[in-house]
Design an enzyme around this catalytic site. Structure first.
Site, PDB file in Angstrom:
ATOM      1  N   SER A 136      25.311  43.715 -10.668  1.00  0.00           N
ATOM      2  CA  SER A 136      25.186  42.582 -11.743  1.00  0.00           C
ATOM      3  C   SER A 136      23.668  42.535 -11.757  1.00  0.00           C
ATOM      4  CB  SER A 136      26.215  41.483 -11.555  1.00  0.00           C
ATOM      5  OG  SER A 136      25.919  40.397 -12.138  1.00  0.00           O
ATOM      6  N   TYR A 163      28.861  35.262  -5.275  1.00  0.00           N
ATOM      7  CA  TYR A 163      28.807  36.460  -6.281  1.00  0.00           C
ATOM      8  C   TYR A 163      27.497  37.245  -6.154  1.00  0.00           C
ATOM      9  CZ  TYR A 163      29.699  39.300 -10.445  1.00  0.00           C
ATOM     10  OH  TYR A 163      29.841  40.280 -11.257  1.00  0.00           O
TER      11      TYR A 163
END
Length: 561
Positions: A431, A444
């Site tokens: 990501s 995350y």
């Protein structure tokens, strides 16, 4: 062992297996003898009548003194003499390496019905090479000239072997030991075989290059091309389809002496090809060999393919001709994706956090489909909220899925790819949060940064096995993950509201998962290491490298994925 006469030459012939089975004739190259095939022969002997022999000038066979006795016609007579002796009533399947392959080409292209199939490794037909060279020099583009020069640099030893006295002295001084050390071989070539074998070059190379004729054949040919061959460049083999219409081209990870390095891989490739010529169904590996530059018949596994980026990735690979293994923790969603693709897809339940379950699934996949060529580790979850409000349970869950799930996929399927010897590609979906830090996404971001770092390490580690590794870093992409995000430190009603607000934000951004899927497919084609997707991901990567202070400032205001 028995002796077969070919004119005035006695050839030492060695046999294994049942003579009632199809005969496989193994022909070694320079400076070897028949023992280079020992590992391959032992594996083939359970299904085939396996025959190897010492070519003239090597091993226990006669060593003629005259250079003229090593010309191609004499070598071809040897091939047929052995074939007639060991399999008088059935055609033989020839598997040959280096000079064994170079001489076998002329037997194969002679129009004979004595050869059922030909597997060639690192030994081009000299007449093909002559036409290849002339064609490129006649059209001297930079690419064509570069190919010729590059091959000449790899063929330095040919001129050396034509010198008087010097090469013989070098062999006696230990040239074989140097060669074995350079190539990482466990065995040192025989000095006597090395000296006599140089007559192969003196008798044939320049004459065939000068007097080349078109050597064509309808015999099925499997061309195995080692990726680290120091002597035969890939470009040299580009024109072979002009003369061989029934051609299968297969890449193998290894050096020039790959049959010694990886006998199990070469035996498997030879077995697949010969069995198919004998009437067995075509394998996926052979299907790929007919279209080596496309995704046709490639096997692609995608985790988390029940929705979002995973689903679109499965669809994208299927559109390009791949067979897709759709996996998800939600089997119904996986089946929906597979149904969208059709017969080219198969759905499986997979919890990526369960390594034992992944290994069991991998074993089943190998039996049912073969080893995947591409694995996309896409499955992931999101946890958002301040660090101090993120519980140990939240950390354990996101690390298990986002990081260890990727680790499991890389370990299980990376090992299978390495074992096949044909390479592959692993895509890990990270990501932009891996480098665009945010106080709102500590868990995350940490797991995605770990995936990015892991991918870089694996890329270096897996390179020797021919396995590419790419890390994909999407930015704001509208996927179902926004509605499944866990927001810590809030009650259920607030969490629902935050999910809706986040989903609305991503939807307004308007970047669909299909575009990430396209980037994933492109990364496999180009073997690119890090692929930022979306403008913010690309700009953020530049900032993280050249202006990290700005990234740290942005992190304070809670920039999310």
């Amino acid at each position: 062992m028995r002796t077969v006469k070919s004119g005035d030459v006695s050839l030492a012939v060695y046999e294994q297996g049942d003579p009632a089975d199809p005969t496989v004739l193994l022909i070694h190259g320079y400076p070897d003898n028949h023992t280079m095939w020992d590992g391959v022969a032992a594996r083939l002997a359970s299904q085939f009548h396996v025959v190897s022999y010492d070519v003239r000038g090597a091993g226990a066979s006669t060593r003629p003194r005259a250079v003229a006795d090593y010309r191609i016609p004499e070598l071809v007579s040897d091939v047929f003499a052995v074939a007639d002796a060991v399999s008088p009533d059935r055609p033989v399947h020839v598997v040959a390496h280096d000079w064994g392959s170079m001489q076998a080409w002329y037997a194969v292209t002679s129009g004979t019905s004595r050869i059922a199939s030909f597997t060639t490794i690192s030994g081009p037909c000299m007449d093909h090479v002559a036409f290849w060279t002339r064609r490129r020099l006649a059209r001297p583009t930079p690419r064509n000239l570069a190919q010729v020069v590059w091959q000449q640099l790899h063929s330095w030893y040919i001129l050396l072997f034509h010198l008087p006295v010097v090469p013989v002295v070098l062999w006696r001084l230990g040239f074989g030991k140097i060669l074995a050390r350079i190539e990482g071989l466990d065995r040192v070539p025989s000095v006597v075989d090395g000296i006599h074998g140089m007559k192969l070059y003196r008798a044939n190379i320049f004459q065939r290059m000068k007097d080349a004729t078109e050597q064509r054949t309808d015999v099925p040919v499997q061309m195995i091309m080692p990726t680290r061959d120091r002597y035969v460049t890939p470009g040299l083999l580009e024109d072979v389809p002009r003369w061989v219409p029934n051609l299968w081209r297969r890449k193998v990870i290894g050096g020039h002496w790959v049959a010694l390095e990886r006998p199990a891989v070469i035996a498997r490739m030879a077995e697949e090809f010969i069995a198919h010529i004998e009437g067995e169904p075509v394998t996926r590996g052979l299907q790929r060999a007919l279209a080596p530059s496309s995704f046709a018949h490639r096997l692609v596994l995608v985790t988390g393919a029940g929705s979002g980026i995973g689903r679109e990735t499965a669809l994208a690979f299927a559109r390009d001709g791949a067979d897709v293994l759709v996996t998800d923790v939600d089997l119904l969603s996986a089946k929906e994706t597979a149904d969208m693709i059709g017969p080219a897809a198969t759905a499986y339940h997979l919890d990526v956090t369960d390594e034992s379950a992944m290994r069991r699934l991998a074993d089943a996949i190998v039996v049912e489909h073969g080893v995947p060529d591409v694995v996309v580790n896409n499955a992931g979850i999101a946890v958002a909220g301040p660090f101090l409000e993120t519980s140990a349970k939240d950390w354990s869950r996101i690390v298990d899925v986002n990081l260890l799930g990727v680790v499991n996929g890389c370990r299980v399927f990376g090992a299978l790819m390495a074992e096949t010897g044909e390479g592959g590609h692993i895509v890990n979906v990270a990501s932009a949060a891996a480098y665009l830090h945010s106080r709102a996404l500590p868990a995350y971001s940490a797991t995605k940064a770990a995936v990015l770092a892991l991918s870089g390490s694996l890329r270096a580690d897996f390179e020797s096995a021919g396995i590419g590794v790419s890390a994909i870093c999407p930015g704001f992409v509208h996927t179902p993950i926004t509605r499944a995000t866990t927001f810590v430190g809030v009650d259920s009603s607030t969490q629902d509201a935050m999910r809706e607000r986040t989903s609305r934000l991503y939807r307004r951004r308007g970047f669909p998962p299909s575009r990430v899927a396209s980037a994933i497919v492109a990364s496999v084609r180009s073997n690119k290491a890090v692929v930022p997707v979306t403008a913010e991901a690309k700009f953020g990567l530049l900032l993280s490298r050249f202006a990290p202070g700005i990234i740290r400032r942005l992190a304070r205001i809670g920039v999310t994925r």
